[in-house]
Design a protein around this motif. Structure first.
Motif, PDB file in Angstrom:
ATOM      1  N   ASP A 139      -3.227  29.438  -2.526  1.00 43.74           N
ATOM      2  CA  ASP A 139      -3.233  29.671  -1.078  1.00 43.74           C
ATOM      3  C   ASP A 139      -1.877  29.404  -0.433  1.00 43.74           C
ATOM      4  O   ASP A 139      -1.728  29.515   0.790  1.00 43.74           O
ATOM      5  CB  ASP A 139      -4.299  28.788  -0.410  1.00 43.74           C
ATOM      6  N   GLY A 140      -0.889  29.003  -1.245  1.00 46.55           N
ATOM      7  CA  GLY A 140       0.444  28.784  -0.710  1.00 46.55           C
ATOM      8  C   GLY A 140       0.623  27.480   0.041  1.00 46.55           C
ATOM      9  O   GLY A 140       1.544  27.346   0.850  1.00 46.55           O
ATOM     10  N   THR A 141      -0.252  26.503  -0.226  1.00 49.32           N
ATOM     11  CA  THR A 141      -0.137  25.194   0.419  1.00 49.32           C
ATOM     12  C   THR A 141       0.715  24.286  -0.449  1.00 49.32           C
ATOM     13  O   THR A 141       0.299  23.883  -1.535  1.00 49.32           O
ATOM     14  CB  THR A 141      -1.524  24.557   0.628  1.00 49.32           C
ATOM     15  N   ALA A 142       1.896  23.970   0.025  1.00 46.51           N
ATOM     16  CA  ALA A 142       2.811  23.122  -0.747  1.00 46.51           C
ATOM     17  C   ALA A 142       2.544  21.653  -0.461  1.00 46.51           C
ATOM     18  O   ALA A 142       2.302  21.264   0.677  1.00 46.51           O
ATOM     19  CB  ALA A 142       4.254  23.464  -0.393  1.00 46.51           C
ATOM     20  N   ASN A 143       2.566  20.845  -1.493  1.00 43.85           N
ATOM     21  CA  ASN A 143       2.449  19.392  -1.375  1.00 43.85           C
ATOM     22  C   ASN A 143       1.254  18.936  -0.543  1.00 43.85           C
ATOM     23  O   ASN A 143       1.400  18.201   0.445  1.00 43.85           O
ATOM     24  CB  ASN A 143       3.731  18.812  -0.773  1.00 43.85           C
ATOM     25  N   PRO A 144       0.038  19.358  -0.885  1.00 47.27           N
ATOM     26  CA  PRO A 144      -1.133  18.876  -0.138  1.00 47.27           C
ATOM     27  C   PRO A 144      -1.302  17.370  -0.312  1.00 47.27           C
ATOM     28  O   PRO A 144      -0.981  16.814  -1.370  1.00 47.27           O
ATOM     29  CB  PRO A 144      -2.295  19.633  -0.788  1.00 47.27           C
ATOM     30  N   THR A 145      -1.785  16.718   0.739  1.00 45.74           N
ATOM     31  CA  THR A 145      -2.024  15.279   0.685  1.00 45.74           C
ATOM     32  C   THR A 145      -3.479  15.003   0.323  1.00 45.74           C
ATOM     33  O   THR A 145      -4.318  15.913   0.307  1.00 45.74           O
ATOM     34  CB  THR A 145      -1.711  14.621   2.030  1.00 45.74           C
ATOM     35  N   ILE A 156       0.859  -1.182   0.000  1.00 41.85           N
ATOM     36  CA  ILE A 156       0.000   0.000   0.000  1.00 41.85           C
ATOM     37  C   ILE A 156       0.895   1.232   0.000  1.00 41.85           C
ATOM     38  O   ILE A 156       1.824   1.321   0.808  1.00 41.85           O
ATOM     39  CB  ILE A 156      -0.931  -0.011   1.229  1.00 41.85           C
ATOM     40  N   PRO A 157       0.674   2.184  -0.895  1.00 48.19           N
ATOM     41  CA  PRO A 157       1.559   3.346  -0.966  1.00 48.19           C
ATOM     42  C   PRO A 157       1.422   4.259   0.239  1.00 48.19           C
ATOM     43  O   PRO A 157       0.383   4.251   0.921  1.00 48.19           O
ATOM     44  CB  PRO A 157       1.097   4.056  -2.251  1.00 48.19           C
ATOM     45  N   ASP A 158       2.472   5.061   0.499  1.00 43.61           N
ATOM     46  CA  ASP A 158       2.351   6.056   1.547  1.00 43.61           C
ATOM     47  C   ASP A 158       1.446   7.180   1.056  1.00 43.61           C
ATOM     48  O   ASP A 158       1.015   7.208  -0.106  1.00 43.61           O
ATOM     49  CB  ASP A 158       3.721   6.582   1.978  1.00 43.61           C
ATOM     50  N   ILE A 159       1.146   8.122   1.945  1.00 46.89           N
ATOM     51  CA  ILE A 159       0.138   9.130   1.611  1.00 46.89           C
ATOM     52  C   ILE A 159       0.595  10.036   0.472  1.00 46.89           C
ATOM     53  O   ILE A 159      -0.222  10.512  -0.325  1.00 46.89           O
ATOM     54  CB  ILE A 159      -0.245   9.937   2.872  1.00 46.89           C
ATOM     55  N   ARG A 160       1.902  10.270   0.360  1.00 46.23           N
ATOM     56  CA  ARG A 160       2.392  11.114  -0.738  1.00 46.23           C
ATOM     57  C   ARG A 160       2.189  10.426  -2.087  1.00 46.23           C
ATOM     58  O   ARG A 160       1.683  11.031  -3.039  1.00 46.23           O
ATOM     59  CB  ARG A 160       3.879  11.417  -0.535  1.00 46.23           C
ATOM     60  N   GLU A 161       2.564   9.152  -2.160  1.00 48.40           N
ATOM     61  CA  GLU A 161       2.381   8.405  -3.409  1.00 48.40           C
ATOM     62  C   GLU A 161       0.902   8.212  -3.701  1.00 48.40           C
ATOM     63  O   GLU A 161       0.465   8.295  -4.857  1.00 48.40           O
ATOM     64  CB  GLU A 161       3.091   7.066  -3.315  1.00 48.40           C
ATOM     65  N   SER A 174      -8.967  22.483 -10.751  1.00 42.68           N
ATOM     66  CA  SER A 174      -9.396  23.678 -10.028  1.00 42.68           C
ATOM     67  C   SER A 174      -8.966  23.599  -8.565  1.00 42.68           C
ATOM     68  O   SER A 174      -8.478  24.583  -7.988  1.00 42.68           O
ATOM     69  CB  SER A 174     -10.916  23.834 -10.113  1.00 42.68           C
ATOM     70  N   LEU A 175      -9.124  22.420  -7.976  1.00 46.56           N
ATOM     71  CA  LEU A 175      -8.780  22.238  -6.560  1.00 46.56           C
ATOM     72  C   LEU A 175      -7.276  22.348  -6.335  1.00 46.56           C
ATOM     73  O   LEU A 175      -6.818  23.007  -5.392  1.00 46.56           O
ATOM     74  CB  LEU A 175      -9.298  20.883  -6.080  1.00 46.56           C
ATOM     75  N   THR A 176      -6.474  21.709  -7.190  1.00 44.81           N
ATOM     76  CA  THR A 176      -5.022  21.814  -7.054  1.00 44.81           C
ATOM     77  C   THR A 176      -4.573  23.262  -7.254  1.00 44.81           C
ATOM     78  O   THR A 176      -3.628  23.722  -6.596  1.00 44.81           O
ATOM     79  CB  THR A 176      -4.297  20.896  -8.052  1.00 44.81           C
ATOM     80  N   GLY A 177      -5.266  23.975  -8.113  1.00 46.62           N
ATOM     81  CA  GLY A 177      -4.956  25.384  -8.316  1.00 46.62           C
ATOM     82  C   GLY A 177      -5.222  26.212  -7.068  1.00 46.62           C
ATOM     83  O   GLY A 177      -4.472  27.144  -6.748  1.00 46.62           O
ATOM     84  N   VAL A 193      -3.974   9.474  -6.902  1.00 47.94           N
ATOM     85  CA  VAL A 193      -5.350   9.977  -6.896  1.00 47.94           C
ATOM     86  C   VAL A 193      -5.491  11.133  -7.881  1.00 47.94           C
ATOM     87  O   VAL A 193      -6.416  11.162  -8.713  1.00 47.94           O
ATOM     88  CB  VAL A 193      -5.762  10.415  -5.473  1.00 47.94           C
ATOM     89  N   VAL A 194      -4.575  12.098  -7.813  1.00 39.11           N
ATOM     90  CA  VAL A 194      -4.641  13.264  -8.703  1.00 39.11           C
ATOM     91  C   VAL A 194      -4.496  12.838 -10.158  1.00 39.11           C
ATOM     92  O   VAL A 194      -5.233  13.298 -11.044  1.00 39.11           O
ATOM     93  CB  VAL A 194      -3.564  14.294  -8.319  1.00 39.11           C
ATOM     94  N   ARG A 195      -3.559  11.925 -10.414  1.00 41.19           N
ATOM     95  CA  ARG A 195      -3.346  11.456 -11.792  1.00 41.19           C
ATOM     96  C   ARG A 195      -4.604  10.796 -12.343  1.00 41.19           C
ATOM     97  O   ARG A 195      -5.042  11.093 -13.462  1.00 41.19           O
ATOM     98  CB  ARG A 195      -2.171  10.470 -11.836  1.00 41.19           C
ATOM     99  N   ILE A 196      -5.201   9.901 -11.565  1.00 42.35           N
ATOM    100  CA  ILE A 196      -6.380   9.159 -12.033  1.00 42.35           C
ATOM    101  C   ILE A 196      -7.558  10.104 -12.260  1.00 42.35           C
ATOM    102  O   ILE A 196      -8.281   9.992 -13.263  1.00 42.35           O
ATOM    103  CB  ILE A 196      -6.740   8.045 -11.031  1.00 42.35           C
ATOM    104  N   LEU A 197      -7.763  11.074 -11.350  1.00 39.41           N
ATOM    105  CA  LEU A 197      -8.886  11.988 -11.521  1.00 39.41           C
ATOM    106  C   LEU A 197      -8.678  12.937 -12.704  1.00 39.41           C
ATOM    107  O   LEU A 197      -9.643  13.353 -13.354  1.00 39.41           O
ATOM    108  CB  LEU A 197      -9.127  12.783 -10.239  1.00 39.41           C
TER     109      LEU A 197
END
Length: 404
Positions: A80-86, A46-51, A72-75, A56-60
């Motif tokens: 908002d200056g949030t780096a590397n959201p999980t 099972i991948p860690d949360i970063r992977e 839109s959400l990643t934007g 998830v982002v790739r598939i969506l």
């Protein structure tokens, strides 16, 4: 001589806690534990949360119905200056926006888009984490054997932030009874009263899934139940149930599970062993620190896979809380003091080698030089062997093959 912490002594204290049949003993397992379960190819099952977030982002983005919305959400995170959201940050943001969207639109997303994103993200998490154990022996199986290895005055409590079913499978493989907050057979329902009254036999382990599970669902009447993991009936999966989403009712799982962690520290001499968790969840950290503060007889052992420089959140908490003992690969933060593990002469290091502590020479080409230790119990695979050894010792000591 430079002050140090003795790792052998600390392991002795940990063994003493885990061998006791009178102390309240519990575990908190994070994503690092499930990552320690490997496929036949040596990859994490099972991948860690970063992977997981990347996938998830790739598939969506590959799906027409969600491509624009996830972009839109990643934007938004970027703006908002949030780096590397999980992926958990994504779910929290989606549910926060949904709470204020009503029938309108918020930040370019409407209720339909937000509900669809929530459901699709949970579906992908299900696909990534719905994996059976690749073999019948694992660190989770060692945990199950240890939990059932002797009669105890207090039930074993296991808290986990993981959504997968690896703990459940291991308990069931080893015929270890457990209670996870649900009751029933055809459609097990979440039973807050049973959790609060806690009249289940002490030989039953308690399993509390702090961030939900891939086999929890919520129906249109807001009732939470446990069902077949591959259910296709359209009910919402209860994965990472946000504290913001469920503030209005204490009958829903998130706050009930958190309350269970909070109440755990009220037991005299409560011991919590933490593995695979890097102390990055502020809500869980707050409960642990408050519990340790309010009960000086309690103790937490933070077994860390990484060096102390890579776990700043954990280090800061341990420096401020004397009964939170942090065992990193290179140092210990014990009693609020950060000190390195000691060097040893080559001969003494050779005599002290164990599966739990590995001494290596400072200079690999000069083996007669002082050796530096590497603390290994933060690796869940190693910790599983540690539990297996204790389970064997318990069985020999009691003359039993199990605790039933």
């Amino acid at each position: 001589m430079t002050d140090t912490h003795d790792p052998v002594q600390q392991i002795g204290w940990l063994q003493q806690c885990l061998r006791s049949n009178k102390r309240q003993v519990g575990f908190l397992f994070g994503a690092g534990c499930s990552m320690a379960i490997r496929t036949d190819q040596g990859e994490p099952l099972i991948p860690d949360i970063r992977e997981m977030t990347k996938q998830v982002v790739r598939i969506l983005k590959e799906r027409t119905e969600t491509k624009a919305d996830i972009e839109s959400l990643t934007g938004q995170f970027s703006q908002d200056g949030t780096a590397n959201p999980t992926v958990e940050d994504f779910l929290t943001r989606i549910r926060s926006l949904r709470a204020v969207a009503g029938k309108g639109e918020v930040r370019g997303l409407n209720a339909t888009s937000l509900d669809r994103l929530d459901a699709r993200i949970c579906d992908v998490i299900h696909e990534l984490t719905n994996k059976p154990h690749p073999r019948s022996v694992s660190p989770y199986h060692s945990l199950a054997k240890w939990a059932d290895g002797k009669r105890r005055g207090c039930p074993v409590e296991v808290f986990t932030t993981n959504y997968d079913l690896l703990i459940e499978q291991a308990f069931e493989d080893q015929s270890v009874p457990y209670f996870d907050g649900f009751a029933g057979v055809r459609r097990p329902f979440f039973d807050l009263r049973a959790m609060e009254e806690d009249v289940i036999p002490s030989r039953w382990a308690r399993l509390w899934k702090l961030h939900g599970s891939i086999n929890w669902f919520q129906d249109a009447e807001q009732r939470v139940w446990r069902g077949p993991v591959d259910s296709k009936d359209g009910n919402r999966r209860v994965i990472h149930p946000s504290h913001q989403k469920y503030h209005e009712s204490r009958r829903l799982p998130y706050l009930a599970m958190m309350d269970r962690l909070r109440s755990y520290f009220r037991h005299d001499g409560a011991s919590l062993v933490v593995c695979g968790y890097s102390f990055r969840d502020e809500h869980i950290n707050e409960i642990i620190v408050q519990g340790l503060r309010s009960n000086p007889s309690s103790v937490a052992f933070g077994l860390q896979f990484d060096s102390v420089k890579d776990i700043p959140e954990a280090r800061k908490l341990a420096l401020g809380q004397e009964n939170l003992n942090l065992f990193a690969k290179d140092v210990g933060v014990i009693g609020g003091k950060e000190l390195p593990w000691p060097e040893k002469a080559a001969e003494a290091a050779a005599e002290s080698q164990s599966p739990w502590i590995e001494w290596k020479p400072k200079n690999a080409t000069a083996t007669n030089e002082p050796h530096l230790p590497s603390f290994k119990l933060g690796d869940f695979a190693v910790f599983g062997k540690f539990l297996a050894e204790l389970a064997g010792a318990n069985a020999v000591a009691s003359g039993e093959t199990n605790g039933r």
